[in-house]
Enzyme design. Structure first.
Site, PDB file in Angstrom:
ATOM      1  N   GLU A 147       0.850  -1.182   0.000  1.00 50.23           N
ATOM      2  CA  GLU A 147       0.000   0.000   0.000  1.00 50.23           C
ATOM      3  C   GLU A 147       0.888   1.234   0.000  1.00 50.23           C
ATOM      4  OE1 GLU A 147      -3.026  -0.198   3.021  1.00 50.23           O
ATOM      5  OE2 GLU A 147      -3.593  -2.206   2.382  1.00 50.23           O
ATOM      6  N   LYS A 198       3.772 -16.819  -0.318  1.00 53.99           N
ATOM      7  CA  LYS A 198       3.204 -15.555   0.158  1.00 53.99           C
ATOM      8  C   LYS A 198       3.324 -15.440   1.687  1.00 53.99           C
ATOM      9  CE  LYS A 198       0.959 -11.810   0.634  1.00 53.99           C
ATOM     10  NZ  LYS A 198       1.513 -10.508   0.263  1.00 53.99           N
ATOM     11  N   CYS A 254      -1.686  -6.694   6.535  1.00 54.41           N
ATOM     12  CA  CYS A 254      -1.105  -7.969   6.101  1.00 54.41           C
ATOM     13  C   CYS A 254      -0.171  -8.614   7.118  1.00 54.41           C
ATOM     14  CB  CYS A 254      -0.375  -7.775   4.777  1.00 54.41           C
ATOM     15  SG  CYS A 254      -1.507  -7.492   3.416  1.00 54.41           S
TER      16      CYS A 254
HETATM   17  N1  NAD Z   1      -3.855  -4.671   1.202  1.00 55.35           N
HETATM   18  C1  NAD Z   1      -2.669  -5.137   0.869  1.00 55.35           C
HETATM   19  O1  NAD Z   1      -1.655  -4.433   0.930  1.00 55.35           O
HETATM   20  C2  NAD Z   1      -2.508  -6.570   0.420  1.00 55.35           C
HETATM   21  C3  NAD Z   1      -1.313  -6.944  -0.217  1.00 55.35           C
HETATM   22  C4  NAD Z   1      -1.167  -8.258  -0.639  1.00 55.35           C
HETATM   23  C5  NAD Z   1      -2.183  -9.179  -0.413  1.00 55.35           C
HETATM   24  N2  NAD Z   1      -3.321  -8.781   0.229  1.00 55.35           N
HETATM   25  C6  NAD Z   1      -4.371  -9.790   0.438  1.00 55.35           C
HETATM   26  O2  NAD Z   1      -5.385  -9.565  -0.531  1.00 55.35           O
HETATM   27  C7  NAD Z   1      -6.689  -9.834   0.027  1.00 55.35           C
HETATM   28  C8  NAD Z   1      -7.560  -8.593  -0.078  1.00 55.35           C
HETATM   29  O3  NAD Z   1      -6.984  -7.580   0.718  1.00 55.35           O
HETATM   30  P1  NAD Z   1      -7.494  -6.073   0.631  1.00 55.35           P
HETATM   31  O4  NAD Z   1      -6.591  -5.270   1.494  1.00 55.35           O
HETATM   32  O5  NAD Z   1      -7.692  -5.696  -0.795  1.00 55.35           O
HETATM   33  O6  NAD Z   1      -8.922  -6.224   1.345  1.00 55.35           O
HETATM   34  P2  NAD Z   1     -10.096  -5.144   1.415  1.00 55.35           P
HETATM   35  O7  NAD Z   1     -10.779  -5.379   2.701  1.00 55.35           O
HETATM   36  O8  NAD Z   1      -9.556  -3.781   1.103  1.00 55.35           O
HETATM   37  O9  NAD Z   1     -11.054  -5.555   0.200  1.00 55.35           O
HETATM   38  C9  NAD Z   1     -11.810  -6.721   0.157  1.00 55.35           C
HETATM   39  C10 NAD Z   1     -13.059  -6.439  -0.685  1.00 55.35           C
HETATM   40  O10 NAD Z   1     -13.745  -7.669  -0.901  1.00 55.35           O
HETATM   41  C11 NAD Z   1     -15.150  -7.404  -0.833  1.00 55.35           C
HETATM   42  N3  NAD Z   1     -15.856  -8.667  -0.624  1.00 55.35           N
HETATM   43  C12 NAD Z   1     -15.974  -9.393   0.516  1.00 55.35           C
HETATM   44  N4  NAD Z   1     -16.689 -10.511   0.284  1.00 55.35           N
HETATM   45  C13 NAD Z   1     -17.029 -10.484  -1.035  1.00 55.35           C
HETATM   46  C14 NAD Z   1     -17.761 -11.369  -1.891  1.00 55.35           C
HETATM   47  N5  NAD Z   1     -18.284 -12.496  -1.439  1.00 55.35           N
HETATM   48  N6  NAD Z   1     -17.905 -11.008  -3.182  1.00 55.35           N
HETATM   49  C15 NAD Z   1     -17.370  -9.861  -3.664  1.00 55.35           C
HETATM   50  N7  NAD Z   1     -16.680  -8.990  -2.899  1.00 55.35           N
HETATM   51  C16 NAD Z   1     -16.510  -9.306  -1.609  1.00 55.35           C
HETATM   52  C17 NAD Z   1     -15.256  -6.411   0.286  1.00 55.35           C
HETATM   53  O11 NAD Z   1     -16.489  -5.716   0.258  1.00 55.35           O
HETATM   54  C18 NAD Z   1     -14.039  -5.505   0.005  1.00 55.35           C
HETATM   55  O12 NAD Z   1     -14.393  -4.450  -0.889  1.00 55.35           O
HETATM   56  C19 NAD Z   1      -6.430 -10.287   1.465  1.00 55.35           C
HETATM   57  O13 NAD Z   1      -6.362 -11.677   1.498  1.00 55.35           O
HETATM   58  C20 NAD Z   1      -5.057  -9.686   1.778  1.00 55.35           C
HETATM   59  O14 NAD Z   1      -4.364 -10.429   2.746  1.00 55.35           O
HETATM   60  C21 NAD Z   1      -3.508  -7.504   0.621  1.00 55.35           C
END
Ligand code: NAD
Length: 423
Positions: A147, A198, A254
């Protein structure tokens, strides 16, 4: 050349960056979320998170980006479904896979799509989904973006990890060809190994942070300067300088959850991952050490006004998940202090979380009349403050630099009693 349409499920940090970047690469993208307000605002071109470069990309590629709550529309338009839903920790510290399951369980039984898992999930998740939905192809493609520089990280990856098991090579080939134009090394492997890459990567980076924080704490005892120590260590190719910055610990959406998920995954499989227990404990204690640095100069904190500069877990984001400011504000109030907080972009996100805290609209306002200040997040604008003028404004010019961000000599010359971390 006709480009493959892309489906994205879950339009949060990872999902929106994935959607916008694939649209930038020329793909039609069909992105589904379950939160109607989020979908409506994205359809109007409004980006609900602070991520540099993302609003511009969404605007530029608006014609190729289709936001919807309707999964059927996504299934109809696309074959590759990038799953980007959140996988937060459960009370047990395991990854909560309920959103991932909700996506899979609502797919029609005869769906012949490929699920491309970008959400961070424990090893074994892909195998379980494949058992339950034999018609689906499954590819693990974990996301490594940071981020604050997410768009750049996505478009210029260090590596792209693609895991598939026998029978699903066609889908893994399709994912690999999507990423080929970006130029990062493509690591093809099996699903369980991709899932582990990961978790192991994040756990290793967290370990590096806790390690240098312990070196910082010892350095304070023996009169060494951890920034010098880290510089000297980091020049060794085998070590590297990244993630050797001592401070008040890691946070964010994370590291805390992924370290915990790996520890639980190991435990559930019969292995006690002793090292990770220490990594977690060191990180918790590191935030609390800041209180001692304040009391060293101020004595009891009862009735003292303490300014928090920066609230988000890192600069250039408004993400408050597991931010150190949450623990610090609660601990300071527990000591009887009044807390006033400022962040350039995260105040809105923080306001419902930092209970009992006053919010200022500028760093100057937060420092005005304060008895002490903690630099929590290293926003560049804090380096440009007129610190001599700030010392005049404060009742007690005491500054704990929780990120070793400022020049101690310059801050002392400005009239402050300065405390860094490990120097
Ligand atoms: N944020 C980061 O920096 C980052 C980096 C690498 C990996 N990740 C991983 O990626 C994944 C997502 O992280 P994020 O930070 O983007 O999460 P987030 O909470 O910002 O976004 C998740 C989205 O999924 C939506 N959602 C939930 N259930 C749903 C469904 N059934 N159908 C459709 N949409 C649905 C939510 O409303 C939300 O908008 C996690 O597993 C996280 O560990 C995050």
């Amino acid at each position: 050349m006709e480009r493959e349409p892309i489906g994205v499920v879950g339009v949060g940090w990872v999902g929106l960056v994935t959607a916008a970047c694939f649209a930038e690469l020329g793909h039609e993208v069909w992105a589904r979320d379950i939160v109607p307000e989020k979908v409506e605002s994205l359809a109007r071109g409004e980006v609900p998170i602070h991520e540099p470069g993302l609003p511009e990309l969404v605007t530029k590629n608006a014609e190729r980006l289709h936001f919807t709550t309707d999964m059927a529309a996504v299934l109809e338009q696309t074959e590759l479904l990038f799953v980007c839903v959140d996988t937060p920790p459960t009370y047990s510290g395991d990854a909560d896979l309920s959103r991932v399951r909700a996506v899979v369980e609502r797919l029609p039984e005869d769906a012949e799509h490929a699920l491309v898992m970008k959400s961070t999930v424990p090893s074994g998740t892909g195998a379980a989904i494949r058992r339950d939905m034999p018609g689906l192809a499954y590819v693990s493609c974990p996301e490594f973006l940071k981020e604050g520089s997410a768009v750049d990280d996505f478009l210029n990856p260090d590596r792209v990890v693609i895991g598939s098991d026998p029978g699903d090579e066609w889908a893994a080939d399709a994912v690999a060809s999507l990423y080929e134009p970006l130029g990062g090394e493509i690591v093809r492997t099996d699903v369980a190994s991709a899932e582990m890459i990961k978790l192991a990567s994040n756990a290793f980076l967290a370990t590096k942070i806790s390690f240098i924080n312990e070196i910082a704490n010892v350095s304070e005892e023996v009169g060494a300067d951890v920034t010098e120590v880290a510089r000297g260590m980091g020049l060794d190719d085998r070590i590297g300088g990244a993630f050797l910055k001592a401070g008040i610990g890691y946070g964010g959406s994370c590291f805390p959850k992924d370290v915990s998920a790996l520890k639980q995954l190991a435990g559930n499989s019969g292995y006690h991952f002793q090292l990770l227990n220490s990594v977690i404990e060191v990180n918790e204690l590191q935030k609390r050490r800041v209180i001692g640095k304040l009391t060293k100069h101020l004595g009891s904190l009862v009735g003292k006004r303490i300014a928090l500069l920066g609230l988000a877990f890192k600069p250039h984001t408004d993400d408050m998940r597991e931010a150190s400011s949450l623990v610090l504000s609660a601990r300071l109030q527990g000591e009887g202090a009044e807390v006033v907080a400022y962040d350039p972009v995260a105040t809105g996100a923080a306001s419902g979380l930092l209970t009992g805290t006053d919010f200022a609209t500028s760093a100057e306002e937060a420092l005005d009349g304060a008895d002490g200040a903690i630099l929590v997040t290293e926003w560049p604008e804090f380096a440009d403050l007129d610190w001599a003028a700030m010392a005049e404004k404060m009742r007690n010019p005491v500054l704990v630099d929780g990120r070793n961000f400022l020049d101690p000599e310059a801050i002392r010359a400005a009239g402050f009693r300065y405390e860094g971390i490990g120097r």
